[in-house]
Each structure stands twice: as structure tokens, then as C-alpha cells.
Write a protein that holds these residues in place. Structure first.
Motif, PDB file in Angstrom:
ATOM      1  N   ASP A   1       0.763  -1.137  -0.090  1.00  0.00           N
ATOM      2  CA  ASP A   1       0.020   0.048  -0.028  1.00  0.00           C
ATOM      3  C   ASP A   1       0.862   1.273   0.054  1.00  0.00           C
ATOM      4  OD1 ASP A   1      -2.216  -1.705   0.267  1.00  0.00           O
ATOM      5  OD2 ASP A   1      -2.581  -1.423   2.170  1.00  0.00           O
ATOM      6  N   MET A   2       2.142   1.016   0.575  1.00  0.00           N
ATOM      7  CA  MET A   2       3.000   2.271   0.789  1.00  0.00           C
ATOM      8  C   MET A   2       3.650   2.635  -0.702  1.00  0.00           C
ATOM      9  SD  MET A   2       4.391   1.816   4.446  1.00  0.00           S
ATOM     10  CE  MET A   2       5.898   2.986   4.278  1.00  0.00           C
ATOM     11  N   GLU A   3       3.720   1.520  -1.512  1.00  0.00           N
ATOM     12  CA  GLU A   3       4.536   1.883  -2.650  1.00  0.00           C
ATOM     13  C   GLU A   3       4.050   2.880  -3.468  1.00  0.00           C
ATOM     14  OE1 GLU A   3       4.655  -1.999  -4.631  1.00  0.00           O
ATOM     15  OE2 GLU A   3       5.950  -2.926  -3.089  1.00  0.00           O
ATOM     16  N   ASN A   4       2.655   2.822  -3.644  1.00  0.00           N
ATOM     17  CA  ASN A   4       1.861   3.852  -4.675  1.00  0.00           C
ATOM     18  C   ASN A   4       2.372   5.206  -4.082  1.00  0.00           C
ATOM     19  OD1 ASN A   4       1.139   1.836  -6.453  1.00  0.00           O
ATOM     20  ND2 ASN A   4      -0.687   2.041  -5.664  1.00  0.00           N
ATOM     21  N   MET A   5       2.209   5.554  -2.734  1.00  0.00           N
ATOM     22  CA  MET A   5       2.378   6.564  -1.946  1.00  0.00           C
ATOM     23  C   MET A   5       3.945   7.121  -2.240  1.00  0.00           C
ATOM     24  SD  MET A   5       1.883   7.895   2.025  1.00  0.00           S
ATOM     25  CE  MET A   5       3.455   6.887   2.577  1.00  0.00           C
ATOM     26  N   PHE A   6       4.789   5.983  -1.937  1.00  0.00           N
ATOM     27  CA  PHE A   6       6.177   6.620  -2.356  1.00  0.00           C
ATOM     28  C   PHE A   6       6.526   7.061  -3.794  1.00  0.00           C
ATOM     29  CE2 PHE A   6       7.139   3.785   1.492  1.00  0.00           C
ATOM     30  CZ  PHE A   6       7.663   4.704   2.294  1.00  0.00           C
ATOM     31  N   ASP A   7       5.840   6.109  -4.589  1.00  0.00           N
ATOM     32  CA  ASP A   7       5.722   6.728  -6.034  1.00  0.00           C
ATOM     33  C   ASP A   7       5.254   8.275  -6.131  1.00  0.00           C
ATOM     34  OD1 ASP A   7       6.849   4.232  -6.896  1.00  0.00           O
ATOM     35  OD2 ASP A   7       4.960   3.536  -7.425  1.00  0.00           O
ATOM     36  N   LEU A   8       4.293   8.673  -5.615  1.00  0.00           N
ATOM     37  CA  LEU A   8       3.799   9.771  -5.526  1.00  0.00           C
ATOM     38  C   LEU A   8       4.797  10.994  -4.938  1.00  0.00           C
ATOM     39  CD1 LEU A   8       0.256   9.680  -4.188  1.00  0.00           C
ATOM     40  CD2 LEU A   8       0.811  10.171  -6.616  1.00  0.00           C
ATOM     41  N   LEU A   9       5.426  10.380  -3.600  1.00  0.00           N
ATOM     42  CA  LEU A   9       6.408  11.275  -3.204  1.00  0.00           C
ATOM     43  C   LEU A   9       7.904  11.445  -4.116  1.00  0.00           C
ATOM     44  CD1 LEU A   9       6.179  10.158   0.564  1.00  0.00           C
ATOM     45  CD2 LEU A   9       5.632  12.432  -0.373  1.00  0.00           C
ATOM     46  N   ARG A  10       7.800  10.354  -4.981  1.00  0.00           N
ATOM     47  CA  ARG A  10       9.058  10.336  -5.791  1.00  0.00           C
ATOM     48  C   ARG A  10       8.852  11.157  -6.885  1.00  0.00           C
ATOM     49  NH1 ARG A  10      10.572   4.812  -4.353  1.00  0.00           N
ATOM     50  NH2 ARG A  10       9.008   4.123  -6.003  1.00  0.00           N
ATOM     51  N   GLU A  11       7.581  11.690  -7.376  1.00  0.00           N
ATOM     52  CA  GLU A  11       7.352  12.499  -8.394  1.00  0.00           C
ATOM     53  C   GLU A  11       8.077  13.736  -8.140  1.00  0.00           C
ATOM     54  OE1 GLU A  11       5.780  12.453 -11.251  1.00  0.00           O
ATOM     55  OE2 GLU A  11       4.940  10.097 -10.968  1.00  0.00           O
ATOM     56  N   GLU A  12       8.929  14.067  -9.067  1.00  0.00           N
ATOM     57  CA  GLU A  12       9.713  15.280  -9.129  1.00  0.00           C
ATOM     58  C   GLU A  12       8.876  16.671  -9.722  1.00  0.00           C
ATOM     59  OE1 GLU A  12      13.069  14.621 -11.600  1.00  0.00           O
ATOM     60  OE2 GLU A  12      13.672  12.911 -10.580  1.00  0.00           O
ATOM     61  N   GLN A  13       9.183  17.632  -9.067  1.00  0.00           N
ATOM     62  CA  GLN A  13       8.519  18.922  -9.479  1.00  0.00           C
ATOM     63  C   GLN A  13       9.223  19.603 -10.777  1.00  0.00           C
ATOM     64  OE1 GLN A  13       8.470  21.953  -6.353  1.00  0.00           O
ATOM     65  NE2 GLN A  13       8.574  20.282  -4.806  1.00  0.00           N
ATOM     66  N   GLU A  14       8.331  19.610 -11.571  1.00  0.00           N
ATOM     67  CA  GLU A  14       8.681  20.109 -13.110  1.00  0.00           C
ATOM     68  C   GLU A  14       9.158  21.569 -13.001  1.00  0.00           C
ATOM     69  OE1 GLU A  14       7.252  20.321 -17.443  1.00  0.00           O
ATOM     70  OE2 GLU A  14       6.303  19.141 -16.145  1.00  0.00           O
ATOM     71  N   VAL A  15       8.527  22.264 -12.304  1.00  0.00           N
ATOM     72  CA  VAL A  15       8.910  23.778 -12.004  1.00  0.00           C
ATOM     73  C   VAL A  15       9.294  24.077 -10.600  1.00  0.00           C
ATOM     74  CG1 VAL A  15       8.068  26.076 -12.436  1.00  0.00           C
ATOM     75  CG2 VAL A  15       7.000  24.405 -13.832  1.00  0.00           C
ATOM     76  N   LEU A  16      10.567  24.628 -10.500  1.00  0.00           N
ATOM     77  CA  LEU A  16      11.341  24.728  -9.025  1.00  0.00           C
ATOM     78  C   LEU A  16      11.545  26.041  -9.050  1.00  0.00           C
ATOM     79  CD1 LEU A  16      13.495  21.536  -9.042  1.00  0.00           C
ATOM     80  CD2 LEU A  16      11.268  21.905  -7.711  1.00  0.00           C
ATOM     81  N   ASP A  17      11.775  26.634  -8.042  1.00  0.00           N
ATOM     82  CA  ASP A  17      12.363  28.052  -7.826  1.00  0.00           C
ATOM     83  C   ASP A  17      13.580  27.917  -7.664  1.00  0.00           C
ATOM     84  OD1 ASP A  17      10.124  29.407  -7.268  1.00  0.00           O
ATOM     85  OD2 ASP A  17       9.949  28.844  -5.027  1.00  0.00           O
ATOM     86  N   ALA A  18      14.384  28.792  -8.466  1.00  0.00           N
ATOM     87  CA  ALA A  18      15.798  28.848  -8.683  1.00  0.00           C
ATOM     88  C   ALA A  18      16.393  28.937  -7.013  1.00  0.00           C
ATOM     89  CB  ALA A  18      16.232  29.940  -9.621  1.00  0.00           C
ATOM     90  N   PRO A  19      17.559  28.563  -6.790  1.00  0.00           N
ATOM     91  CA  PRO A  19      18.294  28.530  -5.875  1.00  0.00           C
ATOM     92  C   PRO A  19      18.444  30.101  -5.689  1.00  0.00           C
ATOM     93  CG  PRO A  19      19.414  27.017  -7.027  1.00  0.00           C
ATOM     94  CD  PRO A  19      18.213  27.725  -7.971  1.00  0.00           C
ATOM     95  N   GLY A  20      18.222  30.765  -4.392  1.00  0.00           N
ATOM     96  CA  GLY A  20      18.535  32.132  -4.072  1.00  0.00           C
ATOM     97  C   GLY A  20      17.279  32.954  -4.661  1.00  0.00           C
TER      98      GLY A  20
END
Length: 855
Positions: free
Chosen positions: A556-575
Motif C-alpha cells: 500500500d505504501m509503494e504507490n504513496m512512495f511513487d507519489l512522493l518520488r514524483e519530481e517537481q517540474e517547475v522549481l524555484d531557482a536557488p536564492g
């Protein structure tokens, strides 16, 4: 013929009909019956299986080259080793062992063993190279699994004779030592064969079909659905990643909760000590009653009852220690659940629009619910069920060896190893069935949610019957996988029961022998053994349930971990810092973008919206107008070029400050299932009620709201479906007005309004757009006549730009669109006029009919 050379089927003074001899089972009977049943099973059902493969089977691969597998080679070696050990035994029996006589049951056993084990290797090879015209089994067939199970059960029946004097368990002679060595080799080999059989290393069919593609093409699914582990992979795979991900949520930050955790573990240790002393005091009480003095030991009774009060039932389920520990653990459990749910919810909101457009709402919600619930269950099972059970067993082994003798410790330890090993092996084997059941459950829920969310479309096309049938098919698919999961669970329970009962039988017989014949133990010792062993085996009997629950929770946790592993496509630049708007000028510089590499939506688009000015984007559908709005909101990042606001590249500023400075009125307005006031106030959460009402008046919806029975507290329903299209759009306009952004985006903001309301709203929009940078996306060109500049997009490029009068004079794309809309409007006016004339004529005929007395 001399009697010394006469061969008999059974040893002297033993007949085949004598089953139970001298507190044990006859070797002649045991070996004959075991090998006969196992051989008959394999020869009958194995032959049927080979016939089916020969008649219906096809090659499992397109070539004859199959991948090498070390475990598969080991599997074959062990299957050849067992008959070799059997042959070695009969040779040694005839040459160097004490008796130097070979009996008929030995020859029968050896011959059948030499036949059936190579025969199983042949079946094994056929299963590796061929497939039946059905769903690949992703493992060995029932024939081989049943054969290896029966053989392993037969080996364990030997322990029934552990206390029999003439058996080789006592290791008194060289013959006993050789017999013991051969038995250990044979036992370990069959155990390894059984374990490898559940693993099925040589079956290649498992890689040729993907059960996860239940409803949709995998390429169309988000990565959280695609990055699933293989059905045959262990749930302990990537265990370190799972522990590392969960670690921040497991240890609370509050020192009071930390003290609770420490105290809970102290109670757990206390429970282990109590479990040891309860059966000891039970023995002391019994011995005090059968002793010749027969003392009235009330003190022992009081201590025993106090211990039972602390311990509770055999598994500690109702004891004070367990109840206190459960009470203290509630806050810790709530902390973990809360932190995981909030983090997962935050992560989902941080994902890109691309991911959310590809997700299924019902499936994601199901994954969230099951994933968060599984964390608490996992902690409870591991910390308070599995770990204490293993500790109790190890303590019991040490206690029995020291208090009784090594054979009692061996019985407990052997039963533990067999039980745990069989439980883990079978549970790992059936993990794939639990995974498939979860996937089918996800698909069933996704199907129901998707159908109910789109019930209007279902009604429009009269597809209720189709939707019901589709849902029924989804349920049937789930129930098929559920049946497989439950039947394999029954197999596991039966195997566990056999092992536990065999261990209990062996220990009880040995204890009885030492009491009745050897006189080395007392009745109290038997009570101690029986009560301790029952107390020990009750939680051990639940070990399989706990382990299965852990497996299920990991799945049951595998799918949740897959969700948490989804990378953010749009990120704030450092600083990255906040967006600082002084004037509100927007600039697109050579922007190129496509949702996929194959299809480019925008091609070198450049334009500037001066501060406080209004620009309109027009063009045919698919030209890229809405894409420009999404890029400005930074739902996606541009691939080439740049987008700037007051000279600041939007990639270098924080997303929340960027989106906080822009207000939008979308074409398709979706409202929260809450009150009208809540939906308007969402533009500025802390806005006072007076501002909410003022925004509603600007949007020309205040008077309409007052006509509702509950006014501003009226519930709008799921996605705002209780409001009309125009009412929803006016709520969206009021929400944007309340936000008072520096930059305004209007995406067909008045498309769902009637003519009179559109005029009222247009005036309100003009007021809100004063001194604000405005970008309008429009199909009705009449709404953008007053724009400072109009950009005409076609195939992702700006083909014309200028004011309305200039574009009309060009006789280009804009002029053609204008003329087409004028033509459509004239036709609409003609239809409306004709309809009015027809209504007047009909009314005149009705009046004349009435004057002539017609009804």
C-alpha cells in the motif's frame, strides 16, 4: 535359503501394519507411505500437465536462447542431489552400517526417488520453455508446487520419532551419525527446493506481460503509475529508501512525545519479562499441590494473578501493560499520520500542471488513504507484534535449554525457523496477488469516481447502462484478483498450522516420555512446558498474519512512495527572491514551447505589454493563446526565450509571489464545494465581508445572490454545478476583483454570459483593469475592440498585430475572423427576428380562433 540373506520388506519383528511402535512411527510404514503418496501425485498430475503442454503449449520466447539464471541452475542441482543422497544411503546401508542389511522399503523408496526427482526436473524445463494459451502464471504450476510441498511435509514427519529410542536422533553410533548427516543434507535440500519453487527463478513468462495496464495505455499514465515494482519483486526492495523517507515522520520533535516513545518501549520490555514468569509460577502452583506436603501457597496464587493481570491474555491483548502502551501510543500515531498526510498533500500541490492533467483523482485519493494508514499499521505490527514475538521465542529457546534439555530448545527453535521461513517464503510468493488486487481496486475506484464526476455527460448521451456495465467489469476484475489472493492465503494458513502442530506434538511427546519413563521431570514441568509453549505459539500463530499485514502495508505504501518520488517540474531557482512589481510591464522574448518534443505550440513569440495597457490575444483554437497564459503563470517553464515582468525573469523569482501578483478569470470556472462567500473570499482569504460584497457588486452578482434562500452562505455544489455558467463566471470575476492583482488575465471572461449581463460585466472589467496590465484571450472579437493592441496567433506564431481599425484594414486573418463573426451575428439576428414574427403570427391565429368560438 539362509535367513541372513533373505530380504524382507520391513525389518525383523516389524510388520507394515504396525504403524505406532515404541512411542514412534515405524520407519517402514513412514517411508513407504510418504514416497508412495508423493510419487503417485507427481506421476499422475505431472503426466497430465506434460500432455497439456504437448498439445496446447507454445514456445515462451521467439528464440531458443534463454537468459542464464544461477538460482535456476541451483534448483536443478538440488533436485538431482536428493536422489543421489537416497542412493548413497542404501549403498552405505549395505556396506558399512551396523546392520548391513537392505530391506524392501529402502529399495522402493530409493527407486521411486530416483524416478520422481528427475521427472520433476523434466517438468521444470518444460515450464521454462513453454506457455499454455492462458495468462502466464508468473511462477511454477500447482503440480510442482504441490510436489515440493508434500516432500517437505514428509521430511518434517520424521520429527514425530524424535523421542524413539532406536532412531538415529541420539547419535549413539556411527550409523546414527551417518543417518543424521544424510537427513540434514536431505532436509536442507528439500527446504531449499521448496523456497526456490516459490521464487520460481527459471520462469521467464513473468517478464512478457504487464498486468498493470488494466484500463489505459501506460504511456498516457503519470509516472507514479508507471514506476511500479514488478509483481514478483519483493516488497523489501528499496527498504532503505522507504525507511529513510519515513524517518523524519517517525521520531517526534516534541520532547513530551519522545518521552512517551521511550516509556512505551519500557512497557514492551516489561511485558517480555512477565511472559517468562507467568508459566514458571503456574508450575510452582501445580507442584505445591501435588507435593507430599501439599502446602496452601496463597502467595503464589496472588503473584500469578498479578502477573496475569499485567499480561492479559496469551498474546497480551487485554493486559494493563498493553492497554497503557496503546493509550500512550495514540498521540505518537496521530503525529506520524498528520505529518505524512500534510507532507504528501503539500507535495501534490507542488507538482506541475502537466502531472495533474494526467492523474486520476479517485486513484490518487485512494493511494493517499491507504498509504497513510499503512504507516501506522506498519509501526504497530513491527514494534509491538513481530519484534516481541521473536524476542519471546529466543528467550524461550534459552529457557528450555537451561531448564530442561537441548532437545526442547531444538524443538522450539526448529519450529520457529520452519514457521517463519515458510511464512516469509509463501508470503513473498503471494505478494504479486496482493499487488494485482490493489491495482484492480485502484482501477475500480477510479472508474466509479470518474463516472460520477462526469454524470452530466453520461446523461447527455444516455450512457448509464454502459457505465454500469463498465463498473461491473471493473468489480469482476477486482474480485478475480481478490479470489487469487484469498486462496493463496488459505494455503499459507494450512502450512502454518501443520508446522505449529508438528512442533507442539514433538515437544509434548518428549515431555511425556521424560515424565512417565525417565522420571526426570515432574507434572509441574509439563504444565510449565504446555502453558509456556501455548503462550508462545499463540503469538507465533499470528506471526503469519502480522507478516502478511506488513507485506500488505508495504504494498500500500509503494504507490504513496511513487507519489512522493514524483519530481517537481517547475522549481524555484536557488536564492530566488520575491517578484517586485513597480509598473507591471510584461515581456515575452522569443518564446518557444511545446508540451511534447513532437509538437511545438509556440514558435519564437515576442511581444510586450506596457504597464497599465491592455493587449488581446485572438486566433483560431489551438493557436497557443491559453498556453501563453499558462507560461506567464509558470505552470510550465519555457524551453527557449524568456518571460519577464518589470525586467525580472519569472524563472528567477519565487512562484508564490509571481502568482500572487496575477489575477485570472478562466473560461471554465471550477468552484469549491462550499459557500458563495467562501469562493469569492478565496481571492483574498483574510478579506472582510464588506470587501466580499463590494466585489460581488462589481461583478454584477450581488443582487442575484440575495435572491437565494441562504444568500452568501448558499452551497454551490460539486465544482459549482448548482450555479449556472454565467453565475459561476461572475463569481470568478468577483474573486479576481477581490484579489486586486497588478496583472489581470481574462480568458474568455464573458463567454458564458447573456448580452445584457455581458455589457454590465464588461463595464466592471474595464473598471478593474484601469491602470493594470491586462491580457485578454478572446474568441468574440467585439469584446476586444478597445484593446491597446491585438495579437493574432496562428499555428503558434504571431501573424498580425495592431489596433482593431488597423487589423481590419489589412484584410488578413483578423479581418476574415471579423467578417465571419459579423455573418454569424446577422444570421443569429435573423433567426431571432423570424422566431418573434412566428410567435406574433401564432398569437394572432389563436386570438381569431377564440373570437369565432373555437376552443
Amino acid at each position: 535359503m539362509d535367513n541372513t540373506t533373505t530380504m524382507t520388506f520391513c525389518p525383523p519383528n516389524i510388520t507394515f501394519n504396525e504403524i505406532w511402535v515404541a512411542h514412534g512411527m515405524s520407519k517402514c510404514f513412514l517411508d513407504t507411505i510418504t514416497v508412495s503418496i508423493v510419487s503417485s501425485y507427481l506421476l499422475i498430475f505431472g503426466t497430465i500437465q506434460l500432455w497439456m503442454y504437448r498439445k496446447y503449449g507454445t514456445s515462451s520466447t521467439s528464440t531458443n536462447v534463454l537468459p542464464q539464471n544461477k538460482l535456476y541452475n541451483l534448483q536443478k542441482i538440488l533436485l538431482y542431489l536428493v536422489p543421489l543422497l537416497s542412493l548413497t544411503r542404501i549403498i552405505l546401508q549395505a556396506t558399512i552400517l551396523d546392520d548391513k542389511r537392505v530391506y524392501g522399503y529402502m529399495i522402493l523408496t530409493t527407486c521411486l526417488t530416483i524416478i520422481i526427482y528427475p521427472y520433476s526436473v523434466h517438468i521444470l524445463r518444460v515450464e521454462r520453455h513453454k506457455l499454455l494459451p492462458s495468462v502466464p502464471p508468473r511462477g511454477h504450476g500447482l503440480v510442482l508446487l504441490g510436489f515440493w510441498t508434500l516432500v517437505f511435509i514428509g521430511e518434517n514427519l520424521t520429527f514425530v520419532n524424535i523421542g524413539k529410542a532406536e532412531w538415529w536422533f541420539h547419535l549413539n553410533t556411527l550409523s546414527d551419525q551417518i543417518e543424521m548427516a544424510l537427513f540434514v543434507l536431505r532436509y536442507v535440500s528439500n527446504l531449499a527446493i521448496f523456497g526456490l519453487g516459490l521464487r520460481a527463478p527459471g520462469i521467464v513468462g513473468s517478464t512478457e506481460i504487464d498486468y498493470r495496464s488494466l484500463n489505459n495505455d501506460m504511456n498516457a499514465r503519470p509516472r507514479y503509475y508507471q514506476n511500479r515494482q514488478d509483481d514478483n519483486s519483493s516488497t523489501w526492495k528499496n527498504a532503505w529508501y522507504k525507511v529513510k523517507t519515513l524517518a523524519p515522520f517517525l521520531w517526534p520533535k516534541d520532547w513530551i512525545l519522545q518521552l512517551r516513545v521511550i516509556f512505551c518501549f519500557a512497557l514492551l520490555i516489561g511485558g517480555r519479562v512477565i511472559n517468562l514468569y507467568v508459566p514458571i509460577y503456574n508450575k510452582l502452583i501445580v507442584d505445591s499441590m501435588i507435593d507430599e506436603h501439599k502446602d496452601f501457597r496463597w502467595d503464589l496464587i496472588v503473584i500469578y494473578v498479578c502477573f496475569k493481570f499485567l499480561q492479559g491474555g496469551g498474546t497480551g491483548g487485554m493486559g494493563v501493560l498493553n492497554n497503557l502502551r496503546s493509550f500512550l501510543w495514540i498521540r505518537i500515531q496521530q503525529y506520524t499520520t498528520r505529518e505524512v498526510e500534510v507532507e504528501l498533500f503539500r507535495h501534490l500541490h507542488s507538482l506541475s500542471l502537466r502531472w495533474h492533467l494526467g492523474r486520476k483523482t479517485g486513484e490518487v485519493l485512494r493511494i493517499m488513504d491507504r498509504g497513510t494508514d499503512s504507516i501506522n499499521n506498519l509501526l504497530n505490527y513491527i514494534l509491538f507484534s513481530i519484534a516481541p514475538t521473536i524476542v519471546d521465542i529466543l528467550v524461550a529457546v534459552v529457557f528450555f535449554v537451561s531448564a530442561f534439555n537441548r532437545w526442547f530448545g531444538l524443538i522450539v527453535f526448529t519450529t520457529m525457523v520452519l514457521y517463519i521461513g515458510a511464512t516469509i517464503g509463501v508470503t513473498e510468493w503471494r505478494t504479486k496477488f496482493q499487488r494485482r488486487m490493489n491495482l484492480a481496486d485502484n482501477a475500480r475506484n477510479a472508474r466509479s469516481v470518474d463516472s460520477l464526476l462526469n454524470f452530466e455527460t453520461v446523461k447527455y448521451y444516455g450512457a448509464e447502462k454502459y457505465e454500469v456495465n463498465s463498473y461491473r467489469e471493473a468489480i469482476l476484475t477486482f474480485q478475480i484478483e481478490e479470489w487469487k489472493s484469498m486462496i493463496t492465503l488459505n494455503i499459507l494458513n494450512t502450512m502454518q498450522n501443520i508446522i505449529v502442530c508438528a512442533g507442539l506434538l514433538a515437544g509434548s511427546l518428549l515431555c511425556l516420555d521424560l515424565i512417565v519413563y525417565k522420571k526426570t521431570l515432574t507434572v509441574g514441568d509439563y504444565v510449565l512446558f504446555a502453558s509456556y509453549i501455548i503462550q508462545l505459539y499463540v503469538p507465533l500463530n499470528w506471526f503469519g498474519t502480522y507478516y502478511r499485514a506488513i507485506q500488505k502495508n508495504f504494498i500500500d505504501m509503494e504507490n504513496m512512495f511513487d507519489l512522493l518520488r514524483e519530481e517537481q517540474e517547475v522549481l524555484d531557482a536557488p536564492g530566488a527572491g520575491p517578484l517586485i512589481i513597480e509598473r507591471g510591464q510584461v515581456e515575452f522574448a522569443n518564446v518557444t514551447f511545446g508540451y511534447s518534443p513532437e509538437k511545438i505550440i509556440l514558435k519564437n513569440v515576442s511581444f510586450t505589454v506596457a504597464a497599465g495597457k491592455t493587449i488581446a490575444l485572438v486566433g483560431p483554437s489551438g493557436a497557443g493563446k491559453s498556453t501563453i497564459m499558462r507560461l506567464l503563470f509558470r505552470f510550465y517553464d519555457v524551453e527557449q526565450g524568456s518571460i519577464s515582468i518589470d525586467g525580472q525573469n519569472i524563472k528567477t523569482v519565487k512562484q508564490d509571489s509571481l502568482r500572487g501578483a496575477i489575477g485570472v478569470v478562466p473560461q471554465d470556472t471550477v468552484l469549491f464545494n462550499n459557500t458563495i462567500k467562501y469562493n469569492i473570499q478565496y481571492g483574498q482569504i483574510d478579506a472582510p465581508e464588506a470587501d466580499v460584497i463590494a466585489a460581488a457588486k462589481y461583478a454584477d452578482i450581488h443582487e442575484k445572490i440575495l435572491t437565494f434562500p441562504e444568500g452568501y452562505e448558499t452551497q454551490v455544489g460539486e465544482r459549482g454545478l448548482r450555479l449556472s455558467g454565467g453565475e459561476k463566471q461572475r463569481v470568478a470575476i468577483a474573486r479576481t476583483m477581490l484579489k486586486a492583482p497588478k496583472i489581470v488575465l481574462l480568458d474568455e471572461a464573458t463567454s458564458a454570459l447573456d448580452t445584457q449581463t455581458e455589457r454590465n460585466i464588461q463595464a466592471a472589467l474595464n473598471r478593474i483593469c484601469v491602470n493594470r496590465t491586462t491580457i485578454i484571450i478572446a474568441h468574440r472579437l467585439s469584446t476586444v475592440i478597445g484593446a491597446d493592441e491585438i495579437l493574432v496567433l496562428k499555428d503558434g506564431e504571431i501573424v498580425e498585430r495592431g489596433k482593431h481599425e488597423e487589423l481590419i484594414s489589412y484584410a488578413g486573418v483578423y479581418n476574415n475572423m471579423w467578417q465571419a463573426q459579423l455573418h454569424d451575428n446577422s444570421e443569429t439576428n435573423e433567426v431571432s427576428s423570424l422566431k418573434n414574427n412566428n410567435e406574433d403570427s401564432l398569437r394572432e391565429i389563436e386570438n381569431k380562433s377564440s373570437s369565432h368560438g373555437h376552443p
